[in-house]
Design a protein around this motif. Structure first.
Motif, PDB file in Angstrom:
ATOM      1  N   MET A   1     -43.452  -1.955  -3.144  1.00  0.00           N
ATOM      2  CA  MET A   1     -42.865  -2.968  -4.007  1.00  0.00           C
ATOM      3  C   MET A   1     -43.920  -3.985  -4.431  1.00  0.00           C
ATOM      4  N   LYS A   2     -43.986  -4.249  -5.738  1.00  0.00           N
ATOM      5  CA  LYS A   2     -44.920  -5.246  -6.244  1.00  0.00           C
ATOM      6  C   LYS A   2     -44.310  -6.640  -6.136  1.00  0.00           C
ATOM      7  N   TYR A   3     -45.100  -7.580  -5.649  1.00  0.00           N
ATOM      8  CA  TYR A   3     -44.666  -8.974  -5.674  1.00  0.00           C
ATOM      9  C   TYR A   3     -44.783  -9.512  -7.097  1.00  0.00           C
ATOM     10  N   LYS A   4     -43.852 -10.408  -7.450  1.00  0.00           N
ATOM     11  CA  LYS A   4     -43.841 -10.986  -8.795  1.00  0.00           C
ATOM     12  C   LYS A   4     -44.367 -12.424  -8.737  1.00  0.00           C
ATOM     13  N   ILE A   5     -45.332 -12.716  -9.600  1.00  0.00           N
ATOM     14  CA  ILE A   5     -45.951 -14.044  -9.617  1.00  0.00           C
ATOM     15  C   ILE A   5     -45.896 -14.619 -11.029  1.00  0.00           C
ATOM     16  N   LEU A   6     -45.482 -15.873 -11.115  1.00  0.00           N
ATOM     17  CA  LEU A   6     -45.465 -16.611 -12.376  1.00  0.00           C
ATOM     18  C   LEU A   6     -46.651 -17.567 -12.400  1.00  0.00           C
ATOM     19  N   VAL A   7     -47.440 -17.526 -13.473  1.00  0.00           N
ATOM     20  CA  VAL A   7     -48.587 -18.418 -13.642  1.00  0.00           C
ATOM     21  C   VAL A   7     -48.265 -19.408 -14.758  1.00  0.00           C
ATOM     22  N   VAL A   8     -48.243 -20.707 -14.434  1.00  0.00           N
ATOM     23  CA  VAL A   8     -47.941 -21.749 -15.419  1.00  0.00           C
ATOM     24  C   VAL A   8     -49.209 -22.574 -15.622  1.00  0.00           C
TER      25      VAL A   8
END
Length: 345
Positions: A1-8
């Motif tokens: 499973m890939k971890y999901k990351i948000l870059v702001v």
């Protein structure tokens, strides 16, 4: 499973570089260019972790964090701030609000990846625990101390007189006991890499201590008698049964936010406050803990609590005494003007 990351991040080149680093490292990544778009992206994408700049147009990182923490679905999502060295005040505010960590720009790719990996492991382990298991470590102390069942348990167990400097627990010791501190003072501390003690908490009787430790597989703190104490040792099984039967649990999020908020505020004061700010902040905390009476702690313990050398502490206490903000006697330290002390930090 890939971890999901948000870059702001509002700087396009910086945002794309970070996203590329994370994609190469097998993370699923999306980006947003300011706090407003970041909130919308977080709600749609449901990230496992957020990496955000602090200074951004429209809505900065601090404003975004405040809004995310009011969203039940996102309030526990770890957020790592990217902060320029000149933005230490913003970092301090962010840590007080509940940010998980920060990275100073410019940074190396390996440093970013290392911090992200550690936070994801930590939060994955937390989420994998069943709700019942998580909630069992959460309690309402004021209600617990008034509980008649607990009082019957306490009355059935003889108290032990324990002398100063005795240890109640140490790192990774077996956690099968909760302690009722009938009288005296206990300090909880960690030992830093530099070999110096950092005091996390003081407990003044009457108090229940050690409940959270019995639900941790591993802990890193010491608990030591700071002033001669009367202690009653209560078996873990009795406390577990009592908490569940008497409905003394509070929300896990509320409990952890309270604990972490206090510690993060102290760490930010210790990191960025000047000596006067540090001492006034900690005197205000102790003034409340000792219920406005004399603060009777050794200068060594007080220095460890404030995060400074004993000699530095003594000089500042003398300065505050000369300013008529505190009184120094053989009984301890008496805060004379709590409003003025509070205004100093």
């Amino acid at each position: 499973m890939k971890y999901k990351i948000l870059v702001v991040e509002d700087n396009t080149e910086m945002r794309e570089n970070i996203m590329e680093i994370l994609e190469i490292s097998n993370y699923e990544v999306i980006g947003a260019e300011d706090g407003i778009l970041g909130i919308q992206a977080a709600r749609d994408f449901k990230p496992d972790l957020i990496v955000s700049d602090v200074m951004m147009p429209n809505l900065d990182g601090l404003g975004m964090l405040k809004i995310l923490q009011q969203d039940e679905a996102l309030s526990s999502t770890p957020l790592i701030f990217l902060s320029a060295k000149t933005e230490k005040d913003d970092f301090r505010k962010g840590m007080n609000l509940g940010a998980e960590d920060y990275i100073v720009k410019p940074f190396e790719s390996k440093d970013l990846l290392e911090v992200i990996e550690k936070k994801l492991i930590k939060y994955t382990n937390l989420r994998s625990q069943s709700p019942t298991r998580r909630l069992r470590g959460v309690f309402n102390e004021s209600a617990l101390l008034k509980n008649t069942t607990l009082n019957r348990i306490i009355e059935s167990i003889p108290a032990s007189d324990i002398g100063k400097n005795s240890l109640l627990w140490k790192p990774d010791s077996h956690n099968n006991t909760v302690y009722f501190l009938e009288s005296g003072i206990v300090k909880e501390y960690i030992n830093s890499v530099a070999g110096k003690d950092f005091i996390i908490n003081f407990f003044i009787g009457p108090a229940i201590i050690g409940i959270e430790k019995i639900y941790q597989q591993k802990h890193e703190t010491y608990a030591e008698i700071s002033e001669h104490a009367k202690i009653i040792s209560i078996p873990k099984s009795s406390i577990e049964e009592l908490l569940e039967q008497e409905n003394l649990l509070i929300s896990y999020h509320e409990f952890t936010q309270h604990l972490m908020g206090n510690l993060q505020e102290r760490l930010s004061i210790n990191s960025y406050g000047n000596v006067r700010e540090k001492v006034c902040y900690h005197l205000a905390q102790l003034h409340q803990l000792f219920k406005g009476e004399f603060i009777h702690l050794s200068r060594e313990d007080l220095a460890c609590y404030c995060g400074m050398a004993k000699e530095t502490l003594i000089r500042m206490l003398t300065e505050l005494k000369n300013d008529k903000l505190i009184q120094l006697t053989s009984e301890g330290i008496k805060v004379l003007n709590i409003q003025k002390i509070n205004s100093e930090y």
